[in-house]
Design a protein around this motif. Sequence first.
Motif, PDB file in Angstrom:
ATOM      1  N   ILE A  89     -10.586   2.331   0.310  1.00 29.94           N
ATOM      2  CA  ILE A  89      -9.497   2.575  -0.630  1.00 29.94           C
ATOM      3  C   ILE A  89     -10.107   2.867  -2.001  1.00 29.94           C
ATOM      4  O   ILE A  89     -10.881   2.066  -2.530  1.00 29.94           O
ATOM      5  CB  ILE A  89      -8.518   1.383  -0.686  1.00 29.94           C
ATOM      6  CG1 ILE A  89      -7.883   1.207   0.708  1.00 29.94           C
ATOM      7  CG2 ILE A  89      -7.464   1.577  -1.758  1.00 29.94           C
ATOM      8  CD1 ILE A  89      -7.079  -0.036   0.866  1.00 29.94           C
TER       9      ILE A  89
ATOM     10  N   SER B 227       1.932   1.651  -3.633  1.00 27.69           N
ATOM     11  CA  SER B 227       0.871   2.062  -4.565  1.00 27.69           C
ATOM     12  C   SER B 227       0.264   3.415  -4.202  1.00 27.69           C
ATOM     13  O   SER B 227      -0.326   4.078  -5.057  1.00 27.69           O
ATOM     14  CB  SER B 227      -0.222   0.990  -4.650  1.00 27.69           C
ATOM     15  OG  SER B 227      -0.902   0.878  -3.419  1.00 27.69           O
TER      16      SER B 227
ATOM     17  N   LYS C  58      -9.752   3.289  -5.877  1.00 24.95           N
ATOM     18  CA  LYS C  58      -8.854   2.774  -6.929  1.00 24.95           C
ATOM     19  C   LYS C  58      -8.794   3.718  -8.099  1.00 24.95           C
ATOM     20  O   LYS C  58      -9.647   4.457  -8.415  1.00 24.95           O
ATOM     21  CB  LYS C  58      -9.328   1.405  -7.394  1.00 24.95           C
ATOM     22  CG  LYS C  58      -9.243   0.397  -6.271  1.00 24.95           C
ATOM     23  CD  LYS C  58      -9.715  -0.944  -6.720  1.00 24.95           C
ATOM     24  CE  LYS C  58      -9.698  -1.905  -5.535  1.00 24.95           C
ATOM     25  NZ  LYS C  58     -10.145  -3.201  -5.789  1.00 24.95           N
TER      26      LYS C  58
ATOM     27  N   PRO D 236      -2.453   4.679  -2.526  1.00 20.40           N
ATOM     28  CA  PRO D 236      -3.825   4.965  -2.965  1.00 20.40           C
ATOM     29  C   PRO D 236      -4.475   6.102  -2.173  1.00 20.40           C
ATOM     30  O   PRO D 236      -4.074   6.409  -1.049  1.00 20.40           O
ATOM     31  CB  PRO D 236      -4.547   3.648  -2.675  1.00 20.40           C
ATOM     32  CG  PRO D 236      -3.830   3.109  -1.484  1.00 20.40           C
ATOM     33  CD  PRO D 236      -2.389   3.484  -1.689  1.00 20.40           C
TER      34      PRO D 236
ATOM     35  N   LEU E 158       0.820  -1.210   0.000  1.00 21.25           N
ATOM     36  CA  LEU E 158       0.000   0.000   0.000  1.00 21.25           C
ATOM     37  C   LEU E 158       0.859   1.268   0.000  1.00 21.25           C
ATOM     38  O   LEU E 158       0.511   2.257  -0.650  1.00 21.25           O
ATOM     39  CB  LEU E 158      -0.954   0.005   1.201  1.00 21.25           C
ATOM     40  CG  LEU E 158      -2.112  -0.979   1.097  1.00 21.25           C
ATOM     41  CD1 LEU E 158      -2.787  -1.172   2.455  1.00 21.25           C
ATOM     42  CD2 LEU E 158      -3.118  -0.531   0.053  1.00 21.25           C
TER      43      LEU E 158
ATOM     44  N   ASP F 280      -7.161  -4.057  -0.600  1.00 18.82           N
ATOM     45  CA  ASP F 280      -7.478  -3.201  -1.760  1.00 18.82           C
ATOM     46  C   ASP F 280      -8.893  -2.658  -1.751  1.00 18.82           C
ATOM     47  O   ASP F 280      -9.376  -2.190  -2.765  1.00 18.82           O
ATOM     48  CB  ASP F 280      -7.222  -3.937  -3.085  1.00 18.82           C
ATOM     49  CG  ASP F 280      -5.754  -4.189  -3.316  1.00 18.82           C
ATOM     50  OD1 ASP F 280      -4.943  -3.314  -2.961  1.00 18.82           O
ATOM     51  OD2 ASP F 280      -5.420  -5.259  -3.839  1.00 18.82           O
ATOM     52  N   SER F 281      -9.576  -2.715  -0.630  1.00 18.78           N
ATOM     53  CA  SER F 281     -10.959  -2.264  -0.585  1.00 18.78           C
ATOM     54  C   SER F 281     -11.244  -1.388   0.638  1.00 18.78           C
ATOM     55  O   SER F 281     -11.532  -0.206   0.495  1.00 18.78           O
ATOM     56  CB  SER F 281     -11.891  -3.470  -0.604  1.00 18.78           C
ATOM     57  OG  SER F 281     -13.223  -3.054  -0.656  1.00 18.78           O
TER      58      SER F 281
END
Length: 179
Positions: free
Chosen positions: A177, A50, A179, A52, A47, A152-153
């Motif tokens: 999160i 990335s 996307k 986000p 994380l 990822d959520s």
Amino acid sequence: MYWCKKALIVTLGLLCIYGCKPDVKEFKGQYKYFDLKGFMRTDSARLVASNPLVDKSVSHNGAVETRQLKIANWGNELSMFTNSDINRPAWRNSYQTKTLGDSTIYLSNEPDLKTKRLIIVKHGDKVASIHIVNHTENLLFEANEDLTYVPDSLYIISKKQQVLILGSNNYLVKGRIIK
């Protein structure tokens, strides 16, 4: 001469204290239970890389604040999950494991352990969700935590505290999160 004797006594005392210290060995074998700490460290690093955007709301006793932000330190943000790891050598037989479909459930056998229930849901080899129930209690304090993490959520941290003199506090943190 007096100082030499005193230094010798102090040195011998320290050596005795150090010599009486129990050997604490790292748990180097296979983990008996799901490696929650390792998973959360790896996912936190992913994380961070990335970076986000997160729609985060924080509630304390009903007062809610919501913001969109980037989390600089995911390890800190998800530390309550990491701190709920049940893989300690002393706890090797402290949890019973049940498997129901794609879920593995770890239930505490001992009333004094903080983490009462850990549920790992996997789709294939990939972790789909983690749910943790923690409970801590002593003469002055009682806390219940309900933690949910979906990679990822989202993540949800719900904590209810009852402090003898200060009363109760309810905290709710939801991070979605984007996307």
